[in-house]
Scaffold this motif. Structure first.
Motif, PDB file in Angstrom:
ATOM      1  N   GLY A 178       0.724  -1.333  -0.039  1.00 59.51           N
ATOM      2  CA  GLY A 178       0.095  -0.021  -0.080  1.00 59.51           C
ATOM      3  C   GLY A 178       0.954   1.263  -0.029  1.00 59.51           C
ATOM      4  N   ALA A 179       0.067   2.324  -0.533  1.00 53.91           N
ATOM      5  CA  ALA A 179       0.870   3.813  -0.472  1.00 53.91           C
ATOM      6  C   ALA A 179       1.412   4.161   0.665  1.00 53.91           C
ATOM      7  CB  ALA A 179      -0.080   4.598  -1.162  1.00 53.91           C
ATOM      8  N   LEU A 276      -8.560   5.765  -0.138  1.00 50.83           N
ATOM      9  CA  LEU A 276      -8.603   4.373  -0.031  1.00 50.83           C
ATOM     10  C   LEU A 276      -8.455   3.680   1.292  1.00 50.83           C
ATOM     11  CD1 LEU A 276      -8.768   3.779  -3.879  1.00 50.83           C
ATOM     12  CD2 LEU A 276     -10.790   3.990  -2.389  1.00 50.83           C
ATOM     13  N   GLU A 277      -6.994   3.967   1.491  1.00 51.02           N
ATOM     14  CA  GLU A 277      -6.461   3.444   2.583  1.00 51.02           C
ATOM     15  C   GLU A 277      -6.942   4.045   3.837  1.00 51.02           C
ATOM     16  OE1 GLU A 277      -2.142   3.656   2.404  1.00 51.02           O
ATOM     17  OE2 GLU A 277      -2.149   3.063   0.322  1.00 51.02           O
ATOM     18  N   ARG A 278      -7.135   5.182   4.155  1.00 53.49           N
ATOM     19  CA  ARG A 278      -7.528   5.934   5.390  1.00 53.49           C
ATOM     20  C   ARG A 278      -8.757   6.171   5.668  1.00 53.49           C
ATOM     21  NH1 ARG A 278      -2.849  10.837   5.146  1.00 53.49           N
ATOM     22  NH2 ARG A 278      -0.958   9.464   4.821  1.00 53.49           N
ATOM     23  N   THR A 279      -9.617   6.144   4.502  1.00 52.06           N
ATOM     24  CA  THR A 279     -11.210   6.608   4.981  1.00 52.06           C
ATOM     25  C   THR A 279     -11.909   5.681   4.444  1.00 52.06           C
ATOM     26  OG1 THR A 279     -11.523   7.674   2.847  1.00 52.06           O
ATOM     27  CG2 THR A 279     -10.373   8.805   4.472  1.00 52.06           C
ATOM     28  N   ASP A 280     -13.341   5.649   4.748  1.00 51.12           N
ATOM     29  CA  ASP A 280     -14.699   4.711   4.523  1.00 51.12           C
ATOM     30  C   ASP A 280     -15.344   5.752   3.560  1.00 51.12           C
ATOM     31  OD1 ASP A 280     -13.747   2.529   6.020  1.00 51.12           O
ATOM     32  OD2 ASP A 280     -14.297   3.689   7.838  1.00 51.12           O
ATOM     33  N   ALA A 316      -7.675  -4.581  -0.116  1.00 48.81           N
ATOM     34  CA  ALA A 316      -6.246  -5.048   0.267  1.00 48.81           C
ATOM     35  C   ALA A 316      -5.297  -4.192   1.299  1.00 48.81           C
ATOM     36  CB  ALA A 316      -5.425  -5.038  -1.052  1.00 48.81           C
ATOM     37  N   PHE A 317      -5.738  -2.572   1.094  1.00 50.14           N
ATOM     38  CA  PHE A 317      -4.890  -1.946   1.881  1.00 50.14           C
ATOM     39  C   PHE A 317      -5.497  -0.955   2.808  1.00 50.14           C
ATOM     40  CE2 PHE A 317      -2.356  -2.416  -2.295  1.00 50.14           C
ATOM     41  CZ  PHE A 317      -1.497  -3.339  -1.635  1.00 50.14           C
ATOM     42  N   HIS A 318      -6.844  -1.007   2.979  1.00 47.08           N
ATOM     43  CA  HIS A 318      -7.711  -0.208   4.087  1.00 47.08           C
ATOM     44  C   HIS A 318      -7.218  -0.306   5.496  1.00 47.08           C
ATOM     45  CE1 HIS A 318     -11.419   1.208   6.285  1.00 47.08           C
ATOM     46  NE2 HIS A 318     -11.149   2.117   5.755  1.00 47.08           N
ATOM     47  N   ASP A 319      -6.887   0.780   5.739  1.00 45.97           N
ATOM     48  CA  ASP A 319      -6.646   0.780   7.496  1.00 45.97           C
ATOM     49  C   ASP A 319      -7.988   1.016   8.391  1.00 45.97           C
ATOM     50  OD1 ASP A 319      -5.803   1.135  10.068  1.00 45.97           O
ATOM     51  OD2 ASP A 319      -4.234   2.677   9.510  1.00 45.97           O
TER      52      ASP A 319
END
Length: 333
Positions: A178-179, A276-280, A316-319
């Motif tokens: 992930g980024a 996409l990684e940090r939010t919903d 794959a990368f969502h926190d």
């Protein structure tokens, strides 16, 4: 429980100390306290004796070449000598790793090692711009690309010279983890998480007159980033720079190594990755905030540049616990 990614640094006489340092800095430092996955970096060699490096340095192996069979990624450093073949056991181990489906990445002149193993025959590869002719001459079955920073062909990665090895290593982290993981590593290395453009911007040319428009172009790029949710055309950006569209595009490419629209798409994708990684946020809102306009357009660009859909990237990368105090791109009101 998180799975540790196993990285094999291929060690043999003649490898460059700089590339060894890059590989060690990216994968050999424990940053799990900052959300970066755990890596198990090992120095694999055919001989347990310390490997001499230029400048009086040595590298002590801690695994045999058999460890390449366990690795999730094999990384080959660049070379000081691009003509003398690597030891036969090293080349055999690379062939076995590729046959087993293990990704292999070569930094800078490490492409010569892969070519010596026959792994680049019929494939595209890149190396330092000053070595492209030598690679073509000694390995005519390799399709040498002149100006890419790094590229991928059949599970094999090659990179251009020196700093482009950092770009490739961070890209491999970004692709696998992930980024945000790549950005965290880049911040600790005080380097950009990714660079746009090609190595054409670094090839030696006669020194031009000072570009008095450089500050103007930097200001235009900063404006575009600050207003990423808005549509931007070359004509509009050129107008902000006080140039004609043709002159603006020419100066922009000379400065960044890429076109204005390609640069803008790269920035939009990077911003979308973070959201996409940090939010919903719903996908249409992510597309709106990053300037794609629609989920369909965002999906098309993700497929073209990342070979994955935004939805699958998030899976794959969502926190689930975004970092507090970290800004995310937002639309201007």
């Amino acid at each position: 429980m998180a799975v540790t990614t196993r990285i094999a640094l291929l060690a043999f006489p003649g490898i460059r100390a700089f590339d060894v340092s890059v590989i060690s800095e990216v994968w050999g430092v424990d940053r799990t306290d900052r959300g970066v996955p755990a890596f198990d970096l090992r120095r694999a060699s055919a001989d347990p004796a310390p490997v001499p490096l230029r400048g009086g340095l040595t590298l002590t192996p801690d695994r045999t070449l058999a460890w390449l069979n366990r690795a999730d990624l094999v990384v080959v450093p660049g070379l000081d000598d691009h003509v003398t073949p690597a030891p036969a056991p090293v080349l055999d181990a690379l062939r076995r790793a590729h046959s087993a489906g293990t990704p292999i990445a070569a930094l800078c002149g490490g492409a010569f090692t892969l070519a010596q193993a026959g792994l680049l025959d019929g494939r595209q590869a890149v190396t330092h711009w000053n070595l492209t002719g030598l690679l073509r001459t000694h390995h005519p079955h390799v399709t040498v690309v002149q100006d890419a920073l790094f590229l991928h062909d059949d599970n094999i990665w090659t990179s251009a010279g020196t700093a482009a090895g950092i770009d490739l290593c961070l890209h491999l982290v970004r692709t696998a983890h992930g980024a945000e993981a790549a950005a965290t590593i880049a911040r600790s290395m005080v380097t950009a998480p990714f660079r746009t453009g090609t190595q054409a911007q670094f090839i030696e040319h006669p020194t031009p007159h000072t570009d008095r428009d450089a500050d103007t172009l930097a200001s235009v790029r900063a404006h575009a980033l600050a207003h990423l949710s808005e549509p931007h055309t070359v004509a509009a950006l050129a107008g902000r720079a006080g140039m004609s569209p043709r002159s603006f595009a020419r100066h922009f490419q000379a400065t960044t190594g890429t076109t204005p629209l390609r640069w803008l798409i790269t920035q939009r994708i990077a911003a979308a990755q973070k959201l996409l990684e940090r939010t919903d946020l719903p996908l249409p809102e992510v597309a709106r905030r990053t300037g794609f306009g629609s989920e369909i357009t965002m999906r098309q660009h993700f497929a073209a540049h990342l070979s994955v859909s935004p939805r699958d990237y998030r899976l794959a990368f969502h926190d689930m616990a975004p970092q507090p105090g970290v800004d995310t791109p937002r639309a201007d009101t």
